[in-house]
Each structure stands twice: as C-alpha cells, then as structure tokens.
Design an enzyme around this catalytic site. Structure first.
Site, PDB file in Angstrom:
ATOM      1  N   PHE A   1       4.653   5.868   1.993  1.00 57.05           N
ATOM      2  CA  PHE A   1       3.302   5.867   1.248  1.00 57.05           C
ATOM      3  C   PHE A   1       2.044   5.179   2.055  1.00 57.05           C
ATOM      4  CE2 PHE A   1       6.077   2.028   0.436  1.00 57.05           C
ATOM      5  CZ  PHE A   1       5.371   0.907   1.229  1.00 57.05           C
TER       6      PHE A   1
ATOM      7  N   ARG B   1       2.780 -14.082  -7.343  1.00 55.88           N
ATOM      8  CA  ARG B   1       3.680 -12.930  -7.677  1.00 55.88           C
ATOM      9  C   ARG B   1       4.396 -12.685  -8.837  1.00 55.88           C
ATOM     10  NH1 ARG B   1       4.382  -9.825  -2.713  1.00 55.88           N
ATOM     11  NH2 ARG B   1       6.578  -9.379  -3.353  1.00 55.88           N
TER      12      ARG B   1
ATOM     13  N   ASN C   1      -1.455  -0.514  -8.039  1.00 49.21           N
ATOM     14  CA  ASN C   1      -0.691  -1.298  -9.095  1.00 49.21           C
ATOM     15  C   ASN C   1      -1.444  -2.643  -9.152  1.00 49.21           C
ATOM     16  OD1 ASN C   1      -0.436  -2.276  -6.606  1.00 49.21           O
ATOM     17  ND2 ASN C   1       1.747  -2.429  -6.443  1.00 49.21           N
TER      18      ASN C   1
ATOM     19  N   THR D   1       6.478  -4.593  -8.135  1.00 43.35           N
ATOM     20  CA  THR D   1       5.679  -3.567  -7.253  1.00 43.35           C
ATOM     21  C   THR D   1       5.419  -2.202  -7.902  1.00 43.35           C
ATOM     22  OG1 THR D   1       6.806  -4.609  -5.326  1.00 43.35           O
ATOM     23  CG2 THR D   1       5.462  -2.429  -4.846  1.00 43.35           C
TER      24      THR D   1
ATOM     25  N   HIS E   1      -2.669  -7.229  -5.209  1.00 42.01           N
ATOM     26  CA  HIS E   1      -1.810  -7.661  -4.341  1.00 42.01           C
ATOM     27  C   HIS E   1      -1.698  -9.341  -4.118  1.00 42.01           C
ATOM     28  CE1 HIS E   1      -0.600  -8.553  -0.069  1.00 42.01           C
ATOM     29  NE2 HIS E   1      -1.298  -9.638   0.138  1.00 42.01           N
TER      30      HIS E   1
ATOM     31  N   ARG F   1       0.711  -6.114 -13.156  1.00 41.94           N
ATOM     32  CA  ARG F   1       1.102  -4.490 -13.172  1.00 41.94           C
ATOM     33  C   ARG F   1       1.849  -4.083 -14.252  1.00 41.94           C
ATOM     34  NH1 ARG F   1       3.433  -6.137  -7.213  1.00 41.94           N
ATOM     35  NH2 ARG F   1       1.744  -5.592  -5.748  1.00 41.94           N
TER      36      ARG F   1
END
Ligand code: ATP
Ligand code: MG
Length: 141
Positions: free
Chosen positions: A58, A86, A116, A92, A119, A106
């Site tokens: 990707f 996170r 998404n 993810t 980060h 997300r």
C-alpha cells in the site's frame, strides 16, 4: 506528560465539519496541543515519515495520498498520550473500525484504509523520530 505526533489526513483537512469534530475530540480528551503545522507533505517528508512501510503493497497509494494536499500535523501532550490517541483513533482498517469500534475516529470518519482520517505515533521512539521530521526546532527532552 507524554508527547505524540498526530496527523489529520488531507481528506479531513478539506472537510471543515469533520475537522472541527476531530479537534473537539482532541480537546475533550484533555490533550494539550503543543505545536501545529498545516503542510502539504513533500515527497521527502513522506519517504522519511513512512520509511518503515516502503516495501508494503500500500506504500504508493499512501505516499500519493499524503502528498496530495495539506495535513494538520500536531504534537499532542497528555498522560499516556501515545496509547490514548491510538485508542481514540481506533483500528487501522476502516471497515474493521466501523464494525468493532464504531465510535472511534476511524470508525466515524475513515473512508478507506488509506484515508483513515488520522495518524498516531506507535511508540516513544517513533514519536521522537516523527516529531523531528516536521518540527526541526523542537526539543523533546
Ligand atoms: P498510523 O501509522 O497512520 O497511525 P497504524 O499505526 O494504525 O496507522 P500502520 O501499519 O503504521 O498503521 O500503517 C500506516 C498507514 O498505512 C495507515 O494509517 C494506513 O493508512 C496505511 N495502511 C496500513 N495498513 C494498510 C493496509 N493493509 N491496506 C491499506 N493501507 C494500509
Ligand atoms: Mg503506524
């Protein structure tokens, strides 16, 4: 207090309503915004930032997308900032996030695995490395 590097990806920066929602999530979760920069990542930035992913299938689409328009890049501070950010972002992969963590950033605002929404650094070591890419003058000690 711990520091983390958060990036609001280009599709969100283009959408004022979603951008505002994500800023509210940052503030409501007691993160302090230490530094901010709105920047179109250069190929140099993206190569350095995603160096660990260079061999992944990707990489090209991620690289192209991240250089396609401005991102909002923030240094955030909080207790356990890295794991907390996170956790708030969610998984993810967007379809998995929508299914298992529908209230995560997300889950709510991700469009694809590339787009998404955000980060977040995954360790103190990567936080330090990532902060140095975008905030050269910032002393993290
Ligand atoms: P980030 O580093 O962006 O916070 P992460 O740590 O959850 O995300 P990484 O494995 O570091 O995930 O991947 C970095 C970025 O590469 C992801 O945010 C995502 O946009 C993209 N990515 C990761 N895995 C995939 C995949 N299987 N398919 C497509 N894109 C992916
Ligand atoms: Mg990562």
């Amino acid at each position: 207090l711990e520091l983390t590097l958060a990036i609001i990806k280009p599709h969100v920066v283009k959408n004022p309503i979603v951008l505002k929602k994500i800023r509210e999530i940052i503030i409501n979760n007691n993160f302090k915004i230490i530094k901010s920069q709105r920047k179109i990542m250069t190929p140099n930035d993206a190569n350095a930032f995603y160096a660990d992913h260079k061999e992944k299938f990707f990489f090209n689409r991620l690289f192209t997308f991240m250089c396609s328009g401005p991102s909002d890049i923030h240094i955030l501070a909080r207790e356990n900032a890295i794991s907390k950010w996170r956790q708030i972002m969610g998984p993810t992969k967007v379809f998995y996030a929508q299914y298992s963590h529908p209230q995560s950033i997300r889950g709510k605002y991700g469009l694809t695995d590339t787009r998404n929404a955000t980060h977040g650094s995954d360790s103190q070591e990567s936080a330090e490395r990532e902060m140095n890419i975008f905030f050269h003058d910032f002393d993290t000690l």
